[in-house]
Each structure stands twice: as C-alpha cells, then as structure tokens.
Design an enzyme around this catalytic site. Structure first.
Site, PDB file in Angstrom:
ATOM      1  N   HIS A   1      -7.325  -3.626  -7.964  1.00  0.00           N
ATOM      2  CA  HIS A   1      -7.106  -2.940  -6.674  1.00  0.00           C
ATOM      3  C   HIS A   1      -8.402  -2.898  -5.870  1.00  0.00           C
ATOM      4  O   HIS A   1      -9.123  -1.891  -5.889  1.00  0.00           O
ATOM      5  CB  HIS A   1      -6.595  -1.514  -6.938  1.00  0.00           C
ATOM      6  CG  HIS A   1      -5.933  -0.878  -5.759  1.00  0.00           C
ATOM      7  ND1 HIS A   1      -4.689  -1.247  -5.295  1.00  0.00           N
ATOM      8  CD2 HIS A   1      -6.349   0.120  -4.934  1.00  0.00           C
ATOM      9  CE1 HIS A   1      -4.366  -0.510  -4.257  1.00  0.00           C
ATOM     10  NE2 HIS A   1      -5.357   0.335  -4.016  1.00  0.00           N
TER      11      HIS A   1
ATOM     12  N   TYR B   1     -17.055  13.842 -13.151  1.00  0.00           N
ATOM     13  CA  TYR B   1     -16.914  15.078 -13.928  1.00  0.00           C
ATOM     14  C   TYR B   1     -15.557  15.181 -14.624  1.00  0.00           C
ATOM     15  O   TYR B   1     -15.445  15.800 -15.678  1.00  0.00           O
ATOM     16  CB  TYR B   1     -17.080  16.301 -13.014  1.00  0.00           C
ATOM     17  CG  TYR B   1     -18.445  16.396 -12.382  1.00  0.00           C
ATOM     18  CD1 TYR B   1     -19.597  16.475 -13.164  1.00  0.00           C
ATOM     19  CD2 TYR B   1     -18.593  16.411 -10.992  1.00  0.00           C
ATOM     20  CE1 TYR B   1     -20.853  16.552 -12.581  1.00  0.00           C
ATOM     21  CE2 TYR B   1     -19.843  16.493 -10.405  1.00  0.00           C
ATOM     22  CZ  TYR B   1     -20.970  16.561 -11.206  1.00  0.00           C
ATOM     23  OH  TYR B   1     -22.205  16.645 -10.625  1.00  0.00           O
TER      24      TYR B   1
ATOM     25  N   ARG C   1       0.809  -1.227   0.000  1.00  0.00           N
ATOM     26  CA  ARG C   1       0.000   0.000   0.000  1.00  0.00           C
ATOM     27  C   ARG C   1       0.843   1.279   0.000  1.00  0.00           C
ATOM     28  O   ARG C   1       0.724   2.105  -0.892  1.00  0.00           O
ATOM     29  CB  ARG C   1      -0.923   0.029   1.243  1.00  0.00           C
ATOM     30  CG  ARG C   1      -1.989  -1.030   1.289  1.00  0.00           C
ATOM     31  CD  ARG C   1      -3.149  -0.769   0.340  1.00  0.00           C
ATOM     32  NE  ARG C   1      -3.950   0.387   0.719  1.00  0.00           N
ATOM     33  CZ  ARG C   1      -4.985   0.340   1.569  1.00  0.00           C
ATOM     34  NH1 ARG C   1      -5.321  -0.799   2.150  1.00  0.00           N
ATOM     35  NH2 ARG C   1      -5.678   1.426   1.833  1.00  0.00           N
TER      36      ARG C   1
END
Length: 796
Positions: A51, A95, A5
């Site tokens: 993931h 967006y 990670r």
C-alpha cells in the site's frame, strides 16, 4: 479513488487498505493468541509491500479497526491508546501494539487454500489477495463509510446473530430466493445495531434503506431522569448516538447554557469510566426534567440523523445495494470460496491417497522391494526398476524410496492403512460435496451457525416502533406495578410496588413519603407504569398524564410539585385519581364498547360519564362534574357499566345499588343523589361490587377489617345503606378509606405523616358488618390514616 481507496468490496466488506493490513498481520503471524507487535512495524510492512500511500492513512485505518466504539466487532486488538469516543487521536504508532482478533481470523480462514484470486502488488514482486474468503458477513456487521469522487458510502453496523439468521433463512430458500421479501428479512434484521447503543426512532427509514439502499435514520441517546435530595433532578446520559463525539457534545451543552438558551442546568459533569459512559446534567430546583431533556434533544447531538447509503463494489463496479442483494452476493461469494476450498482439499487428498497406494504396494511386496533397492547401483535406477516392476508412478516410487525404516513396523503399517481408508472416505465426501450445490449451501449454513454460536452478543441499539419528533417513551418503560403518592400541598411521586415489602399487621411501617410540617399525605393509589392517570380536583376538573411521567422517586423522597406535570388553576388541589389501562383507552377511542368513569362527591352525589368523553386533552384540564356550592369531588372509579356500586361514608354507612340506576351523563352534569347522608356524615369511598371480593374498611386511628360483600344487600339509590362498622367511632376513628379487595392481594396503608405499611389482605381479620376491626398499623400520637391502595400485581 472509487475502486482502490474509498469503497468496500461487497464480498468481504473491506476497503483495500483494510484488506492489506489484515493480510500483512496474518502473514506476520499476529493471531489472536500471539504476542502483540508494534503498530509501526505493521504499518511499515503494509507500506513497503502492498500500500504505497501515507503512513498516517494506514495507521488511522488500523486504529479504526481496533476501536470498539467504531467497529461493532473489532478486527484488530490493540494495546495502548487507540483513541476515544471523545475524539482523542490514537497515540503515535511507535507506542501502540496490535494483533488480529478472532473475528478477523474468520475473515482470513482458508486463504492458503486457493479460495480467492491473487494479483501482483504495486511493483510486481509479491502477490496479494483480491478479496478475503470472509467467513463473516463483514460489510453488514461492521458497516462501512467512505467518500469517493462523486459518491459516498455509509453502511451502518448490524448484529451478527441477526445477520446470520437472515442468511440462514435465505440459504434455506435459495431455490426460491426471488420470492424472499424485505419484510421476511426484517423479521431477523429489524435494523442496525450500533456499537455505542442508542435508540433508532421508527422503522420507516430502516425499511427504505433496506429496500432501496438509501434511507434516513433518526438516532437518539439513552437517558434517564433521577431525583436528587432537596427535590432537584438530574439527567444522566448512558448511551450516545453512533459517531457522536462526547467531548464536543458536552461543550455544546455548556455553550447553550452560556448563551442562555437552556436556563435550568446547574451543573454538567462527565463521569464516564471503564464501566461505561455517564454524562450527568444536574438541574436547578424547580426545573422540569422532561422539558430540559426535550431541549437537549433538539439543540444538541443527543439526537442525530444517520444517512444510510449502501454503496459497495460489485465485480469492481460501484453499486447501490438493497439488504437482500448484499446478503445474496455474500452467499454467492461463500459458494465460490467453499467450492474452491473443497476442490483444493480434494486435490490434496487425492495426491496423498496416490502416494499411500504406492506405499501399500511396497508393504505388500516388502522383501522384494528391499532386495530391489539394495541391489540397485543408485537411487535413480532403483526408482526406474520400482516403476517397471510394480507399475508405480514416479511420485509413488520416490515416496517408497523416501519412506523411513520405522514405517516397516507393524503398528506403523496399520496406521498407514487407517490413513488410506480415512482418505478414501474423505475423497468420496468431497466429491459428493462438489457434485451437489445443496450440500455446499449446507456447509455455508453450518459455518454461519458456528459463527453465531461463537461471537453472537445481545443487541445494543433499541428500535422504537414509530419515528416521531417526541418518541413514545413508553416503548422504553417496563410495564410493572407502581404506587403514586400525593400530598395536600401538591407533591407527587411514583415508587415501584417492590419498594414496600409485605409486613405483619400492627407494625409502624416504613417511611413512605417525606412531608413538611405544614403538609400531609393526601392519598396513594396503585397503577401500572404504562397506565393513563386521570387526576380529579376539588373544583371538578380532570387532567390526564401517563404514569411514567410521574417521576420515579425513592421511597422516602418528597416528590415533585404536580404543577410541573399538569397546569392546575390557582388554589386547585387533587382530591381523586384513577388509573386506566392503555387497552381501555384504545377501546374507548375506537368505539368498541365504552367504559365509564363513575364519580362520587363528598356530599353524596354520583354520576357516570363515558370514558370516551375524556380522550381529548387540554392543558387547562376538562370539566368532569358540575359541583354544588361547598361540595368536593371525593372519589372516582372505573367501570364497565354493569354490576353494582358501593358507597362508604365516614360515619360507617355502606350502600350497594345497581349501577344502571345512574344513567350516563355529559361531563358538565352535576350528577344525581347517590346516598342519603346523616347530619355531619360524608362520603369517603366509591368502588365497584365484586362477587368474589370483600369490603376492606380502615379508620383514621388505624383499625380495619374485611367483610364479605354478601353481607351487603342491594338497596335502591339515594337510600341510607347499612351499617359497616361498630358505632364506637370515638375510639377507632371515622372511616378514612375503603376498598373492595380479594384475599390473594396486598394493600398499602399510608398515614398523613408519610408512614406506609404493606399488608397481605389474607392477614387482615375477617369480621361482620357490626364489628369494629383490629389494629392494622401503629400510629403516632399526632398521626392518622390518610389513604389505602389495593395492589393488583397482574396486568390491568
């Protein structure tokens, strides 16, 4: 958390989430020249395939790789709002749109050529790369930050060109790499290069970080001080330390003002736009800008500390790494990638050459091959017969059967032969490459040079030589000629010499300094921005500052009260000044042969004091000369103790005598008689004799001339000297100033009302000692000439 990670791999410099995002975008075809795709689509692909963590974690990682204020060389090109230096979060992923940058494509290059290891994804249905081929040294150029369990990494970004140069240096000495030192590498990589610019104070923290993997850097914002109308000042911040939130910084400054901890700020505005960052801090009238700036540096994130922790995964294990070790591991990774890529290319080339060999045989026995195929009952039989008749392999026989008829044309046969010859040469080159490790290193070197040529840009972060709480500002100041102007009421300013363009003599000049009705210009003198300025007062005291500390102002500005720079006593005023180069100060401090400050008083006294006597500074100034009642320190010049001195008086007398006649004295001494004065006369100028120079005298009514110094015979000290101008002083005015000049120089004349004119010395008529001179500047009815400065454009 440690391995999967938070920490980057030393080879490609990426964390798993970053690697998976880039790989997915690569698989989706989102190249730097392809259309953008919605970020939500990319995040969905990453989550579903590789993931299985939170979608916001993936999107934040994607957004960070698109932020040019976070990444020195962004890996994702975003369209839409991806956050700002104000701490604004990116717009929702539905967006925004994204695609890879050209730099990211360099990290993914050759991925399909079996250059890296692959592993199963989380559910065993797909394969993903363990590491990217990573043509660019990503770990250093973009840095990394991450908090794992019990450990953290914080690697600063660096300049690509510098890292490439260091890698090339290491590759060139690969056989002797153990001999390469941190100092060798720091010649190419002087320190981090943050995307937001800024200043790093000192190199000790950098050296420690590069040598041990741990270090502490003091990073400071870039600011400038500007003068406003009405004698006010403002501080403009143009670059922030790395990872400083602009909005939080402005709020912190406002909070300090509200609490009363900083009193001199009148207004605070954020004028940043698409052209760059700009935080404007306007100060109250009378505020000292440098003092306010020091307060801001102390109490706000305009100055921060960056703790370097160069921790990365090496063979799956977290390791704290030195700069040399990071570079070495990157080269080792690239050796493996280039070797595997070459093996892949060689196998492909050999396979193609094998097929071409079969096709060449078929073309050689073309009629027989056609007849064999035509007479065979089926394709399988034809393949077996071809293999038996011509000794072909199954692959070659199948290629002959698959060969289209157009290949039988003469031109196509020629192209096939050319392809075969080219492949043969390529196979030879690839085999030679694999057989010689030095050639592998040569390929890596060429690729690094190509990267540098394509993506290199100038360094943004400046590194100052010494880390101090109050950094040496001169390291940011260009060493260039300037003029310092003073008024009788104590206003002072600095302007670049270029503010006054040369004009012909006899003109009115331009505004040089704005003054009040009850003020007048007292003097002008030339210096360089890094010089030390010694100001001498009518009470015989000396004060020292650096030239760049005098505010840089507009040509017509009034300037700043000098009491903001030096602590003058009540009623004390500046009457003389001299600029001393840093080299002379250093020489005087090291006892490497002294220089002298020679002082002349209005009543004709003269003294010579070693420059080393003035190296210590006091806020209340130093005693420079003991003055008699009614006398004033008039002029000061710098000398090396040899040669002659010249004294010039208002009534037109000039005395040249040997400097050795004035013995060196202490600071408190009153001096000795320099020139014998007639009733009502007084000294106006003191200068050193220059065998190649001329004496330029200018009068209060603007007349002047230059006279060869050969016309001034050497006399004894305390004598009356010789005439240096005509007796008609009621017409042309008393001598206001005099300087030894050379024909190739310029001079600036300044009037009491603040008009200035710059004239090449060569345009001033040369005349004998008894001549009255020519008009140099047209003066107003109530104006008079106040001062003269000789401009030396060369370094001191």
């Amino acid at each position: 958390v440690i391995v999967a990670r938070a920490l980057p791999d030393v080879r490609d410099g990426l964390k798993p989430v970053q690697r998976r995002i880039l790989y997915v975008m690569h698989e989706m075809g989102l190249r730097s020249n392809a259309p953008y795709k919605k970020s939500a689509r990319i995040v969905g692909e990453v989550l579903g395939k590789f993931h299985p963590h939170g979608d916001m974690a993936v999107y934040e990682a994607l957004a960070r790789m698109a932020q040019d204020f976070t990444m020195r060389y962004p890996l994702v090109e975003g369209q839409g709002n991806f956050g700002s230096v104000d701490g604004d979060p990116p717009a929702a992923m539905r967006y925004t749109e994204a695609r890879l940058t050209a730099m990211a494509e360099e990290l993914l290059a050759d991925l399909e050529k079996e250059t890296v290891e692959w592993v199963d994804n989380f559910d065993g249905t797909l394969r993903e790369p363990v590491v990217l081929p990573g043509k660019a040294p990503q770990l250093l150029i973009n840095g990394a930050s991450g908090i794992a369990v019990g450990m953290a990494t914080n690697i600063p970004p660096h300049n690509l060109a510098e890292v490439c140069d260091a890698l090339v240096y290491l590759i060139d000495r690969w056989e002797e790499r153990d001999e390469v030192t941190i100092e060798d590498l720091m010649r190419f990589i002087p320190g981090p290069d943050f995307p937001t610019g800024g200043l790093i104070l000192g190199q000790e923290g950098i050296r420690a970080a590069y040598a041990t993997g741990h270090g502490r850097l003091v990073v400071r914002a870039v600011t400038r001080i500007e003068e406003l109308k009405g004698g006010r000042w403002r501080i403009v911040v143009t670059e922030l330390p790395y990872q400083v939130n602009k909005a939080a910084l402005i709020e912190r400054i406002a909070e300090l003002v509200r609490e009363g901890r900083i009193d001199d700020i009148a207004d605070l505005r954020d004028e940043s736009d698409r052209h760059g960052l700009s935080i404007v801090i306007e100060l109250k009238r009378g505020a000292r800008p440098q003092t306010v700036l020091n307060q801001l540096l102390k109490f706000t994130p305009l100055q921060t500390t960056f703790g370097v922790q160069m921790l990365a995964l090496v063979d799956g294990q977290p390791r704290v790494l030195s700069l040399k070790r990071i570079l070495q591991l990157f080269v080792e990774h690239r050796i493996q990638v280039v070797t595997r890529r070459t093996q892949y290319d060689l196998e492909k080339a050999k396979a193609r050459a094998h097929i071409l060999e079969g096709l060449r045989i078929a073309l050689q026995f073309l009629d027989e091959v056609i007849a064999l195929i035509r007479n065979a009952p089926d394709a399988e039989t034809a393949k077996v017969q071809l293999m038996g008749r011509f000794g072909l392999t199954e692959i070659q026989a199948q290629a002959i059967l698959d060969m289209p008829l157009r290949r039988l044309a003469a031109l196509e046969r020629q192209r096939l032969e050319e392809e075969y010859q080219g492949l043969t040469a390529r196979i030879t080159d690839l085999e030679a490459l694999l057989a010689d490790p030095r050639k592998i290193l040569g390929v890596i070197r060429e690729e690094l040079q190509s990267l540098k040529d394509k993506y290199a840009d100038p360094r943004r972060t400046h590194i100052l030589p010494e880390a101090t709480a109050e950094f040496a500002v001169e390291d940011l100041i260009p060493d260039e000629p300037a003029l310092v102007l003073l008024s009788h009421r104590g206003y002072v300013k600095r302007v670049p010499v270029t503010a006054y363009r040369p004009q012909g003599r006899g003109g009115r000049g331009v505004t040089g300094m704005t003054t009040d009705e009850d003020d007048a210009v007292a003097g002008v003198f030339a210096c360089r921005t890094l010089d030390y300025l010694f100001f001498f007062t009518d009470q015989g005291r000396a004060y020292r500052i650096r030239a760049y500390e005098v505010p840089d102002a507009d040509r017509a500005a009034r300037g700043l009260p000098i009491v903001n720079l030096i602590n003058l006593m009540e009623g004390e005023r500046i009457t003389a000044a001299v600029a001393v180069s840093p080299a002379w100060i250093e020489e005087a401090g090291g006892n490497g042969g002294d220089r002298y400050l020679v002082m002349a008083t209005r009543q004709g006294k003269i003294k010579r004091v070693p420059l080393s006597e003035f190296l210590t500074t006091r806020s209340a100034g130093l005693v420079a000369i003991g003055l008699e009642e009614g006398d004033v320190l008039q002029d000061v010049c710098l000398s090396d103790g040899a040669g002659d001195l010249l004294l010039v008086t208002a009534q037109g007398q000039a005395l040249r005598f040997e400097e050795a006649e004035v013995r060196p004295m202490g600071r408190t001494a009153a001096g000795v008689r320099g020139i014998r004065l007639e009733e009502g006369d007084f000294v106006v100028a003191l200068d050193r004799f220059d065998p190649e120079g001329e004496l330029l005298v200018v009068t209060a009514r603007g007349f002047g001339k230059r006279t060869p110094l050969s016309q001034y015979p050497q006399k004894g000290r305390a004598t009356g000297g010789v005439r240096t101008i005509a007796d008609r002083l009621e017409e042309i005015g008393e001598i206001a100033a005099a300087r030894v000049v050379r024909p190739e120089e310029d001079v600036v004349l300044l009037t009491a009302n603040g008009m200035a004119i710059r004239i090449p010395v060569a345009e001033i008529p040369q005349a004998g000692r008894s001549a009255r001179g020519s008009r140099l500047i047209a003066l107003g009815e109530s104006d008079r000439l106040a001062s003269l400065a000789r401009i030396r454009l060369e370094a001191s």
